[in-house]
Design an enzyme around this catalytic site. Structure first.
Site, PDB file in Angstrom:
ATOM      1  N   GLU A  17      30.248  37.689  44.388  1.00 11.69           N
ATOM      2  CA  GLU A  17      29.288  38.772  44.606  1.00 11.69           C
ATOM      3  C   GLU A  17      29.969  40.024  45.176  1.00 11.69           C
ATOM      4  O   GLU A  17      29.636  41.147  44.797  1.00 11.69           O
ATOM      5  CB  GLU A  17      28.195  38.325  45.588  1.00 11.69           C
ATOM      6  CG  GLU A  17      27.264  37.237  45.073  1.00 11.69           C
ATOM      7  CD  GLU A  17      27.786  35.823  45.368  1.00 11.69           C
ATOM      8  OE1 GLU A  17      29.019  35.638  45.524  1.00 11.69           O
ATOM      9  OE2 GLU A  17      26.947  34.894  45.425  1.00 11.69           O
ATOM     10  N   HIS A 702      54.060  49.738  34.135  1.00 13.40           N
ATOM     11  CA  HIS A 702      52.907  49.769  35.046  1.00 13.40           C
ATOM     12  C   HIS A 702      52.159  51.085  34.977  1.00 13.40           C
ATOM     13  O   HIS A 702      51.095  51.214  35.564  1.00 13.40           O
ATOM     14  CB  HIS A 702      53.367  49.494  36.481  1.00 13.40           C
ATOM     15  CG  HIS A 702      54.098  48.192  36.610  1.00 13.40           C
ATOM     16  ND1 HIS A 702      55.465  48.100  36.530  1.00 13.40           N
ATOM     17  CD2 HIS A 702      53.644  46.927  36.764  1.00 13.40           C
ATOM     18  CE1 HIS A 702      55.824  46.827  36.644  1.00 13.40           C
ATOM     19  NE2 HIS A 702      54.747  46.105  36.782  1.00 13.40           N
TER      20      HIS A 702
END
Ligand code: GLN
Ligand code: ZN
Length: 762
Positions: A17, A702
């Protein structure tokens, strides 16, 4: 009466959550009020789950990271983040991730550096120190959570136990930005800790858990002295301090730790069982000893009878002074096993996630206080599960044990030394000077991921899935041919993850549905579970690689994940040493290597991305780990003919302490991450006279940036100053799966041009 307590609870939520609340807040879809509401609900749930414990952790919850929380508590943000407009939450997320809300933050800054929390896969935000670092106390978060716990979770007065990071560990985790001695800041820090403790006492806290896990590492005299200074100052404050150590043994810190002026001490009895007797002897008679008897780092059910066998005499000796807890915060295990409805029933009964570990704790407490009879039924049930795991043919495979017992050093040795092999490989493979290749994966497009999902869910047939993957492979091969790369790869379209892909096909592995563990911020990983002896029923990669090879005359590199990396990124067995599981993995992957070779694959790469991160906390234990890790790699790789070229890949750039072991792996070619270090990291390879071939990355995968031909030529020239050109390869830093083709194609075009330019100039 022994007391039971917990050191920390996973904060992400059983259904992740917190992750979803954070990501929707960052995306600007929800407000800070929504985020705070989810956070409060989670905290309340967690307290409720723990409310039968004698002491319940408070302040262990975090929106991003507990070290960053501590920095905020100490009013200490990096300079670049100070004085910017926005709420406290904006500041917080700016330090954590560079910006507070997606696209809407005019004041984005460079995010704080992240690094691994001890030997876990959790990453914290590194506090940054300079000579003019000043601290100011900001106790709001802790005080709020303390009053929430008292108000909403029905905790008794004193039952809530605030958790903070101790001053010495806080300084040790931080990084000096200007060469300032971090310990010089201790004097400034201590009055704030004193004030914080007083305010927590004022707000009703009777105990404060003060985490000092660096006490399980090797400490210099200065750092040991800092502990004396710190705790002799803090002893004047009201709440009783539980000094918490975890993740290992105390060794030569034991005496220091036992004598620090605190009211209680927590030790990790899972990793440090052998020290408990000495600690019980050493500990002054007014002190509480909290014994971490339940493994907070792994997912196996505790053997309650066996634990009671050694706990009961301690309880008899210590009486009220004994507390029992998990070994460390439960942050490092998944939340709740009850959600795992798809797990094999046999295996499920052997496991315990955070909620189940708290139940075990409850049972231990009851047995210690009322006798084992009080929980006879639960004990019998636990014993049955423990016995079932111990005896299960799913765990124990005699053929695998036999194969491991028969391992000889010859299994891990190539036929001839590198120079002779290299000559043969050169003749066989006919590669140019500065050969070009990639690290394995190509962009995982939305179509590829969708196909994998549909196949997994059963909505795509095996035949359709295979043709979609073959199409992706063919696309990757055609692109690479057009680019003019020398050694091709199939692109790894069929792999969701470099460990899970192999785990799913190996006997002895299983997967949870919701076994998420926080890695950093909202990022979670779901480590596979290595539960039994490892075997490989079928070839795992041969069909894909041979299909790829059938499409081209260029050499196709077979792509595997190595045993050490598979081990380090899994939950592993606790009933045998890690080295033993690693050897089993090595034998299984070795079979794959040999099958690939037999199928005509002449170059095989075995990734060991996680070799370095498996290094133990204590440097004194490094060599032992490196020895068996290197051994496992050699067993995996070195059964091939001399004409077969073995590659390995490591996506990091710190080889200083491990170069000797890297050389012992004896891979013909190693590809590593170097583009951002300007090739300086090759110095260690040069100084060591590293004998085999190296592909220092020239393209930082990256970022979306596309390096120019000149940049890559320059990098390779710097490389050639350190390593002879005949032993250099040209390749990116790591796999390309997170990039777009639109970035990859031009970047690799430049890379191939750079290689041509280098050859022309040679
Ligand atoms: N072969 C893997 C890839 O290219 C290696 C990934 C890694 O090193 N993390 O994706
Ligand atoms: Zn990599």
């Amino acid at each position: 009466m022994a007391l039971i307590h917990n050191l920390g609870f996973p904060r992400i939520g059983a259904q992740r959550e917190l992750k979803f609340a954070l990501e929707s807040f960052w995306a600007g879809r929800t407000t800070d009020t929504d985020l705070e509401a989810t956070a409060l609900t989670l905290r309340q749930q967690h307290w409720l789950t723990q409310h039968t414990l004698d002491l319940v952790p408070v302040g262990d919850f975090s929106l991003y990271d507990q070290v960053l929380d501590m920095s905020i508590t100490l009013g200490h943000l990096p300079k670049r983040a100070q004085g910017l407009p926005g709420s406290e939450l904006d500041q917080y997320f700016r330090v954590a991730r560079g910006r507070s809300v997606q696209g809407q933050d005019q004041h984005s800054i460079q995010a704080g550096e992240m690094t691994k929390w001890f030997d876990t896969n959790y990453h914290y935000i590194v506090p940054e120190m300079t000579a003019d670092t000043r601290f100011t106390l900001n106790p709001t978060r802790l005080l709020n959570q303390l009053s929430e716990a008292q108000a909403h979770a029905d905790l008794q007065p004193g039952q809530a136990k605030p958790v903070i990071i101790g001053p010495v560990t806080y300084l040790w985790l931080s990084k000096s930005k200007d060469g300032t001695d971090r310990l010089a800041l201790l004097d400034q820090l201590l009055p704030l800790y004193s004030a914080l403790l007083e305010q927590l006492a004022e707000a009703g806290a009777q105990w404060v858990q003060i985490d000092e896990p660096i006490l399980t590492t090797e400490l210099s005299a200065e750092w040991k002295q800092a502990f004396e200074t710190a705790y002799h100052t803090l002893k004047a404050n009201r709440p009783q301090l539980l000094l918490a150590t975890y993740f290992g043994t105390l060794q030569d810190n034991l005496q220091l730790v036992c004598n620090l002026p605190v009211a209680g001490l927590h030790v990790d009895a899972v990793r440090g069982r052998d020290e408990i007797t000495r600690i019980v002897d050493w500990l002054p008679s007014h002190k509480i000893l909290s014994v971490g008897a339940i493994d907070g780092r792994n997912i196996w059910k505790t053997d309650l009878n066996a634990t009671l066998d050694w706990l009961e005499p301690i309880a008899a000796k210590l009486g009220e002074r004994l507390w029992v807890a998990p070994s460390c915060s439960l942050l490092h295990v998944p939340v709740d096993l009850t959600s795992e409805t798809a797990l094999d029933q046999d295996i499920r009964q052997w496991l315990a996630f955070a909620c189940q570990k708290l139940e075990e704790l409850q049972l231990l407490g009851q047995a210690l206080n009322q006798g084992r009879d009080a929980i006879a039924e639960a004990l019998a049930e636990n014993q049955a599960a423990i016995d079932s795991r111990r005896q299960s043919p799913r765990v124990h495979n005699p053929a695998v044990k036999q194969a491991v017992a028969e391992i000889t050093p010859a299994l891990g040795a190539r036929q001839q030394a590198y120079p002779e092999r290299a000559a043969q490989q050169g003749e066989h493979l006919k590669l140019p000077l500065y050969p070009t290749t990639t690290i394995g994966s190509f962009p995982q497009t939305a179509d590829i991921r969708q196909a994998r999902r549909d196949y997994k869910q059963g909505t795509l047939s095996k035949a359709d899935y295979t043709s979609l993957m073959q199409a992706a492979i063919e696309h990757a091969v055609r692109e690479q041919e057009a680019l003019g790369l020398d050694v091709l790869v199939h692109g790894e379209a069929e792999r969701n993850d470099m460990v899970e892909y192999f785990g799913e096909q190996l006997e002895g592995y299983t997967f949870s549905q919701f076994g998420w563990v926080q890695s950093y911020g909202s990022r979670c990983v779901k480590p596979p579970i290595l539960f039994g002896d490892i075997s490989r029923p079928n070839a795992m990669t041969v069909d894909w690689i041979t299909y790829a090879q059938s499409l081209t005359d260029k050499p196709m590199k077979g792509m595997l994940t190595g045993p050490v990396t598979i081990l380090n990124w899994s939950f592993v067995r606790d009933d045998q040493p890690r080295s033993e599981s690693c050897r089993q993995l090595a034998l299984a992957i070795r079979q794959e290597v040999l099958d690939l070779e037999a199928a005509g694959v002449n170059i095989i790469q075995i990734d060991e991305a996680a070799l370095r991160e498996g290094l133990p906390l204590r440097q004194s234990e490094w060599q032992q780990y490196l020895d068996w890790a290197v051994d496992a790699f050699r067993i995996t790789a070195n059964g091939v003919r001399d004409t077969t070229q073995i590659h390995t890949h490591m996506c990091y750039s710190e080889f200083n302490d491990i170069i000797e072991s890297i050389a012992q792996m004896d891979a013909d070619v190693i590809t590593i991450e170097t583009s951002r270090s300007d090739m300086e990291l090759l110095d260690v390879f040069k100084d060591f006279a590293y004998p085999n071939e190296i592909g220092p990355g020239v393209y930082d995968i990256h970022t979306p940036n596309i390096p120019s031909v000149e940049q890559m030529v320059q990098l390779m020239q710097k490389a050639a100053e350190r390593i002879p050109a005949e032993r250099l390869w040209v390749n990116p830093d790591c796999g390309l799966k997170t990039r777009q083709w639109a970035e990859v194609t031009p970047a690799l075009t430049h890379m191939v041009q750079a290689a041509s330019a280098l050859r022309a100039a040679a």
